[in-house]
Design a protein around this motif. Structure first.
Motif, short mmCIF file in Angstrom:
data_model
loop_
_atom_site.label_atom_id
_atom_site.label_comp_id
_atom_site.label_asym_id
_atom_site.label_seq_id
_atom_site.Cartn_x
_atom_site.Cartn_y
_atom_site.Cartn_z
N THR A 1 -3.82 4.17 3.51
CA THR A 1 -5.17 4.73 3.59
C THR A 1 -6.21 3.85 2.89
N ASP A 2 -5.76 2.99 1.98
CA ASP A 2 -6.70 2.13 1.25
C ASP A 2 -6.86 0.75 1.88
N THR B 1 4.52 -0.47 3.40
CA THR B 1 4.00 0.86 3.11
C THR B 1 5.12 1.88 3.26
N GLY C 1 2.39 6.07 5.84
CA GLY C 1 1.39 5.11 6.30
C GLY C 1 1.45 4.82 7.79
N GLU D 1 -3.31 4.64 13.99
CA GLU D 1 -4.68 5.05 14.32
C GLU D 1 -5.69 3.93 14.11
N LYS D 2 -5.51 3.13 13.06
CA LYS D 2 -6.58 2.23 12.64
C LYS D 2 -6.33 0.74 12.91
N ASP E 1 0.24 4.37 1.17
CA ASP E 1 0.26 5.09 2.45
C ASP E 1 -0.72 4.51 3.48
N SER F 1 0.84 -1.20 0.00
CA SER F 1 0.00 0.00 0.00
C SER F 1 0.87 1.25 0.00
N VAL G 1 -1.38 6.29 9.93
CA VAL G 1 -2.64 5.63 9.57
C VAL G 1 -2.75 4.29 10.29
#
Length: 317
Positions: free
Chosen positions: A154-155, A174, A178, A184-185, A152, A150, A181
């Motif tokens: 985000t996808d 990444t 990234g 955070e996720k 960054d 990926s 991201v």
């Protein structure tokens, strides 16, 4: 120990392909892979000619129409180029089995976030029990590392089944962009390596720390806004990934542009699509008339007059 991941039976008589061409260069191939009765009867042997010190040996498997299309515009699911060949429906099964064979001989399997978004239950494991058993008999772990590529992060769908399937080892490649991201996720435990901007920054301690945390999601961050594939592949190699299958066409095309893709297993469904339908590398930079790679044909297998299986070795000189 065999995994509990979904398996499916393969009918050897319906799946078998016949070798109709073999390059003399294959006689010099020295790198053994796996073997089992199913593989011998359906395809034969599979050897590679070399391994590298600074990156994994890389290859891809794609099915195309006779004019190089990998999806219909009105039905973009990739497998349909194979499945909708009405003159050889079982040829699609052989295409699927060859992909499983290549997964079975691989230490890692690079997949795209786009595939994860399209298929909520997607895992790149081996669907043949015999091939999985042959992996383990050869001293390999049951499932290749599923490596999510990926730009960054985000996808990436962080609620995907892949992150919750403990029998599948997962790695993310990444960029430095990234990292926040993922921080955070990501819901599962992960171990971050990076950001790494140069091969000289890769140390033995770094690799040993990755190995010590292999029960977690491993995250490799290279480059700033986009991954540095040279550094990322170097880390994968030092981590122990000698052979890597690349299942995402866009990243495969990028690796060709960087002269880091070694072989193309292109399966050829004898249908014609034309027009603006998706082609390999459509969203990447094309090669020009003065600078483009060539290939050497290593082998050709046929399933019928309507389905063929080509193995190409890329030449960059």
């Amino acid at each position: 120990m065999a995994t509990s991941l979904f398996k499916m039976p393969f009918d050897i008589d319906k799946t078998r392909v016949h070798q109709i061409y073999r390059s003399e260069t294959l006689n010099q191939a020295q790198v053994e892979t796996i073997t089992c009765d199913e593989m011998k009867e359906i395809y034969g042997e599979l050897k590679f000619d070399k391994l590298y010190e600074d990156r994994p040996y890389t290859y891809t498997s794609l099915v195309t129409s006779i004019d190089g299309r990998i999806a219909f515009t009105d039905a973009p699911q990739g497998p349909l180029i194979a499945k909708l060949n009405q003159y050889d429906g079982d040829g699609a099964g052989a295409d699927w089995w060859i992909l499983n064979m290549l997964r079975a001989v691989s230490d890692g399997d690079i997949i795209g976030a786009g595939t994860m978004n399209a298929e909520s239950d997607y895992t790149a494991h081996v669907f043949s029990r015999q091939l999985e058993d042959a992996r383990m008999a050869a001293g390999m772990q049951p499932v290749p590392w599923n490596i999510i590529s990926s730009l960054d992060a985000t996808d990436i769908p962080f609620d995907h089944l892949l992150f919750k399937t403990k029998e599948v080892p997962v790695m993310i490649s990444t960029s430095a962009a990234g990292i926040p991201v993922i921080q955070e996720k990501m819901k599962e435990d992960y171990y971050l390596t990076g950001p790494v901007h140069d091969i000289s920054e890769v140390t033995g301690e770094m690799i040993e720390a990755m190995k010590a945390n292999r029960d977690k999601i491993l995250v490799i961050a290279t480059g700033d806004k986009a991954p540095d594939s040279k550094v990322a592949l170097y880390i994968m190699k030092k981590f122990g990934l000698d052979k890597v299958l690349v299942e995402t066409p866009s990243y495969m095309h990028y690796l060709v542009s960087q002269k880091m893709m070694d072989e193309l297993f292109f399966n050829y469904s004898c249908i014609y699509v034309g027009g603006q339908a998706l082609t390999i590398g459509k969203f990447g930079q094309e090669f020009g008339s003065k600078d483009h790679p060539h290939t050497r044909m290593l082998s050709i297998h046929s399933h019928s007059d309507h389905f063929f299986y080509f193995r190409h070795k890329l030449i960059y000189d």
